[in-house]
Design a protein around this motif. Structure first.
Motif, PDB file in Angstrom:
ATOM      1  N   ALA A 124       0.836  -1.209   0.000  1.00  0.00           N
ATOM      2  CA  ALA A 124       0.000   0.000   0.000  1.00  0.00           C
ATOM      3  C   ALA A 124       0.869   1.257   0.000  1.00  0.00           C
ATOM      4  O   ALA A 124       0.572   2.230  -0.709  1.00  0.00           O
ATOM      5  N   ILE A 177       3.951   1.619  -1.152  1.00  0.00           N
ATOM      6  CA  ILE A 177       4.622   1.787  -2.454  1.00  0.00           C
ATOM      7  C   ILE A 177       3.674   2.438  -3.456  1.00  0.00           C
ATOM      8  O   ILE A 177       4.042   3.373  -4.171  1.00  0.00           O
ATOM      9  N   ILE A 178       2.439   1.959  -3.493  1.00  0.00           N
ATOM     10  CA  ILE A 178       1.472   2.528  -4.440  1.00  0.00           C
ATOM     11  C   ILE A 178       1.093   3.947  -4.029  1.00  0.00           C
ATOM     12  O   ILE A 178       1.068   4.870  -4.855  1.00  0.00           O
ATOM     13  N   ALA A 179       0.817   4.118  -2.728  1.00  0.00           N
ATOM     14  CA  ALA A 179       0.375   5.440  -2.267  1.00  0.00           C
ATOM     15  C   ALA A 179       1.457   6.497  -2.475  1.00  0.00           C
ATOM     16  O   ALA A 179       1.146   7.674  -2.667  1.00  0.00           O
ATOM     17  N   GLY A 221       0.698  -6.142  -6.467  1.00  0.00           N
ATOM     18  CA  GLY A 221       0.435  -4.785  -6.942  1.00  0.00           C
ATOM     19  C   GLY A 221      -0.906  -4.647  -7.608  1.00  0.00           C
ATOM     20  O   GLY A 221      -1.487  -3.560  -7.662  1.00  0.00           O
ATOM     21  N   ASP A 222      -1.438  -5.743  -8.133  1.00  0.00           N
ATOM     22  CA  ASP A 222      -2.770  -5.753  -8.740  1.00  0.00           C
ATOM     23  C   ASP A 222      -3.822  -6.323  -7.797  1.00  0.00           C
ATOM     24  O   ASP A 222      -4.978  -6.477  -8.196  1.00  0.00           O
ATOM     25  N   HIS A 281       0.262 -11.449  -7.794  1.00  0.00           N
ATOM     26  CA  HIS A 281       0.570 -10.107  -8.263  1.00  0.00           C
ATOM     27  C   HIS A 281       0.015  -9.111  -7.247  1.00  0.00           C
ATOM     28  O   HIS A 281      -1.073  -8.561  -7.420  1.00  0.00           O
ATOM     29  N   GLY A 301       3.206   6.793  -5.011  1.00  0.00           N
ATOM     30  CA  GLY A 301       3.249   7.171  -6.425  1.00  0.00           C
ATOM     31  C   GLY A 301       4.213   6.355  -7.261  1.00  0.00           C
ATOM     32  O   GLY A 301       4.452   6.674  -8.422  1.00  0.00           O
ATOM     33  N   HIS A 302       4.743   5.272  -6.709  1.00  0.00           N
ATOM     34  CA  HIS A 302       5.594   4.398  -7.517  1.00  0.00           C
ATOM     35  C   HIS A 302       4.744   3.536  -8.448  1.00  0.00           C
ATOM     36  O   HIS A 302       3.613   3.205  -8.137  1.00  0.00           O
ATOM     37  N   THR A 303       5.323   3.206  -9.581  1.00  0.00           N
ATOM     38  CA  THR A 303       4.688   2.248 -10.472  1.00  0.00           C
ATOM     39  C   THR A 303       5.724   1.194 -10.821  1.00  0.00           C
ATOM     40  O   THR A 303       6.361   1.234 -11.877  1.00  0.00           O
ATOM     41  N   PRO A 317      -9.386  -5.528  -4.129  1.00  0.00           N
ATOM     42  CA  PRO A 317      -8.709  -4.228  -4.043  1.00  0.00           C
ATOM     43  C   PRO A 317      -7.399  -4.432  -3.287  1.00  0.00           C
ATOM     44  O   PRO A 317      -7.378  -5.144  -2.273  1.00  0.00           O
ATOM     45  N   ARG A 318      -6.327  -3.823  -3.757  1.00  0.00           N
ATOM     46  CA  ARG A 318      -5.020  -4.238  -3.219  1.00  0.00           C
ATOM     47  C   ARG A 318      -4.885  -3.979  -1.721  1.00  0.00           C
ATOM     48  O   ARG A 318      -4.120  -4.663  -1.059  1.00  0.00           O
ATOM     49  N   THR A 319      -5.662  -3.056  -1.197  1.00  0.00           N
ATOM     50  CA  THR A 319      -5.604  -2.819   0.253  1.00  0.00           C
ATOM     51  C   THR A 319      -6.196  -3.975   1.052  1.00  0.00           C
ATOM     52  O   THR A 319      -5.991  -4.059   2.260  1.00  0.00           O
TER      53      THR A 319
END
Lengths: 470, 470
Positions: free
Chosen positions: A243, A245-247, A384-385, A382, A249-251, A355-357
């Motif tokens: 969470a 990493i995504i929050a 991240g997905d 996965h 702003g990394h992709t 949902p990834r969370t």
């Protein structure tokens, strides 16, 4: 008249428009083409396997089957995991593997035109020669076909950054169930002319039309990647890292998770220098951004802040490959684990997405399900997905264990739906999840789904019984 | 019974489930809601305009219209350019502009849930507060609505890097023509459960269902951009530059082209410091990559190698904005040009897309068409996507000029198709291009398109006459 009761007529009619070597009727060939890789899924024995080389030959097969009212089951490499390519009794199996030409690679328009039977690997290598990439990377990418990828809407590891097969299909060349030919989509980057039939066919598991050609979008070659491997003491900590990493702003170009059991299996394999001890979860993170080193440093920090015990980051492309190798070792590791139990076991690879969370909660529920049913479940996927592949390993020859495995499978689906997810992130419905599809979609959507099937295939001859019952 | 002959019954039935202020029957209101921004497109006068505030109110409107067999035309901000939101006589115009809540912004799952009436600008600003971006940027983004963007499958300038509206719609909350409610898609990053009804509804111009809610994917905030402006002596040179930029593996965040006439109009406006002389074409290129300065230097070189006379590259974000401003000045520049001809002129914005390597040929053909019909045509557009908006300026009160304008429009469509393109890259079919859709798709595809319409809307009541005739 249905020719399932008159195979000689079917064969003679098929032969009239196909080369001799395009028809297989040997019982061993028929058996080999009876199913894909999904366990638990019903399948039948085909009357014949055809391997047309041209779209015109496919038209002939479809017209013949339509007139004789024989079901047709399209197949690629049969690497699917939902039974979508399983034969039905007396059907024509239409293998598109012999239509394997790459027709053109067009760098200035960043697209490729190909036939359905080309393997994903060969397509990826062909476009790489032009400095381009076709990103979708399903696990079976070395042997699966583009036609199969389109039929299933295949995903893979790099989807978290690059999207899925559907995002790359610009246009399709199709043969309808009655043998008529049709183009969808376009060769242009953008287009909104009419309802999106291309996207409707992608993921339709060969139930609406047979793909005989595709125009696929490409991207510039992916830059060299760096990666890291992080071990976490708790699932919550690993989920927090995902969470964060995504929050932030990394992709990342890969964000994979192995649970404790899966990590332990890789550790037990003993071949990977970095996989020496299993925590509650392992994360594998890859960046192929313009500044992968800075990306990776930032993500390493986020993993540590979330509570990682140990983080190893690559400094070179070779080290990065070594880290990714830990992910690729999961399949041999599970194979070794199954062999250690005496062989003859079945691995049932699930495919739930949330949902990834909700990932930590889903993994926790899966662990509870495994305990409850006294089964080994290896969860990886996965992260991240939010797309996990809990893999239930069981002895199908033991009726009690088989019953428990099926029950665990149902419980995992239910857990995914309860967390606001879907019963299939990328493997599809096939025959395996048809009942779950009904539960996931509800009656109104299901009625429309069935109407779509009837619209394209009023006689219910093309891959009948997959996705929705007619 | 059709209530088009009994408006009082329609109104009383609608009133029974709507607040008083949600019904508009004043003739001025009816006239204001009779059409979108497309010239040449047929439209009628609605019997009533309703502005529901909730999905339940939309269900009531749809059930009522279904029972009384009254057509319903959904509308957003009516900024569309194909007549897709045009009223038909006696219809209910269903404006979704009062359903304008942003329900939740979810950074960890990178998605937003909203109602259809929120404007694209307000949505973009709301997610920006969370460090996220909703990229689609149609020209009308300040006033157009998300519901309208979904209905038309809207594009914009940054599509060349970030894709179109369809790429961001994860799931939809819909009301069907008979008033039943339905969800499509999912809240997860990936999912392949059943046929893709979400994508089918995106771009369907409100002919299949009314969107009452959407789950949209987001991206991390876009990094600061740099840009360049390049002037070319020939169209071929500009086209070569576009092809070279793409072939070299760049993915600019804008790659816009203005032809000579459009450049001249901006030069004549006299307000832009960099637009002092018109060559055969102007390119505006923006990069928001991780290393925009290096990107831009490389693309500047490619422009010069392709034959650019003059290239100005920005060194700062402010200079970059000034360059992009040249693109934004096109609309006022064309307005000034039209005013200089005495006002009362009509600008007909075309929307043809071709493989990007065919751009120079398309522009050449358009120039020939303008000469042939003795018309001013200003061509600009999204060169990176091969998507041009030739804008025919004419005096609709002059019957001869009107006839020539319509003929030019047809010739431009034909030129696009002849070059392997589509008659609409992003504006849609509406009523304007229905005949061209038939020509572009061919009979087999058209039959399926009509079947899809009948499946969702068997009574042909929802936005009848748009996309396909029933």
């Amino acid at each position: 008249m249905s020719v399932t009761s008159d195979p000689p007529l079917l064969l003679s009619r098929l032969r009239s428009g196909l080369p001799d070597d395009a028809l297989l009727t040997d019982p061993a060939d028929l058996a080999a083409h009876s199913r894909d890789t999904a366990p638990f899924s019903e399948c039948g024995t085909p009357a014949v396997v055809v391997r047309p080389r041209t779209a015109e030959q496919v038209e002939h097969v479809m017209r013949t089957a339509y007139e004789l009212e024989v079901p047709v089951v399209p197949q690629g490499a049969r690497t699917g995991l939902a039974g979508a390519a399983n034969a039905v009794d007396g059907c024509v199996v239409l293998s598109t593997t012999a239509m394997d030409r790459i027709l053109s690679v067009d760098p200035a328009n960043r697209l490729v035109r190909c036939e359905p039977g080309v393997t994903t690997r060969r397509l990826a290598e062909a476009v790489a020669e032009h400095g381009l990439t076709y990103p979708p990377d399903p696990a079976s990418w070395e042997s699966c076909t583009i036609g199969g990828n389109i039929a299933t809407g295949a995903g893979g590891i790099c989807c978290v950054k690059y999207g899925v097969t559907a995002d790359y299909v610009l246009g399709l060349d199709l043969v309808l169930p009655d043998g008529r030919r049709m183009r969808t989509g376009r060769d242009t980057a953008k287009g909104v002319a009419g309802y999106d039939l291309t996207r409707l066919v992608v993921g339709s598991e060969g139930t609406l039309a047979v793909v005989v050609g595709a125009t696929l979008a490409l991207r510039p070659a992916r830059p060299p990647a760096l990666s890291l491997l992080a071990r976490f003491p708790t699932l919550t900590a690993a989920g927090d890292a995902v969470a964060a990493i995504i929050a932030a702003g990394h992709t990342p170009s890969a964000l994979e998770l192995l649970d404790r059991a899966t990590t332990q299996a890789v550790v037990d394999l003993g071949t990977h220098p970095l996989m020496r001890a299993a925590g509650a979860a392992t994360l594998i993170v890859e960046s192929d951004g313009a500044a992968p080193s800075a990306d990776l440093t930032a993500m390493e920090l986020l993993c540590k802040e979330a509570g990682a015990d140990e983080v190893t980051a690559s400094a070179t492309a070779e080290e990065a490959r070594e880290i990714i190798e830990a992910r690729r070792l999961v399949t041999p590791a599970l194979g070794a684990r199954m062999a250690s139990r005496g062989g003859g076991l079945t691995a049932f690879i699930e495919d739930v997405a949330v949902p990834r969370t909700e990932l930590p909660r889903l993994i926790g529920l899966i662990e509870g399900i495994a305990d409850h049913h006294r089964l080994e479940v290896f969860t990886l996927g996965h992260a991240g997905d939010g797309n996990l592949h809990p893999t239930v390993v069981f002895d199908a020859s033991d009726p009690d264990e088989l019953t428990r495995a099926r029950a665990a499978y149902d419980d995992i689906m239910a857990a995914g739906l309860a967390l606001g997810g879907t019963t299939t992130g990328e493997h599809g419905i096939g025959t395996l999840k048809r009942e779950w599809l009904e539960r996931e979609l509800g009656p109104v959507s299901l009625e429309l789904q069935r109407g779509l099937k009837r619209l394209f295939d009023p006689k219910n001859l093309l891959n009948p019984g997959k996705v929705v019952s007619a």
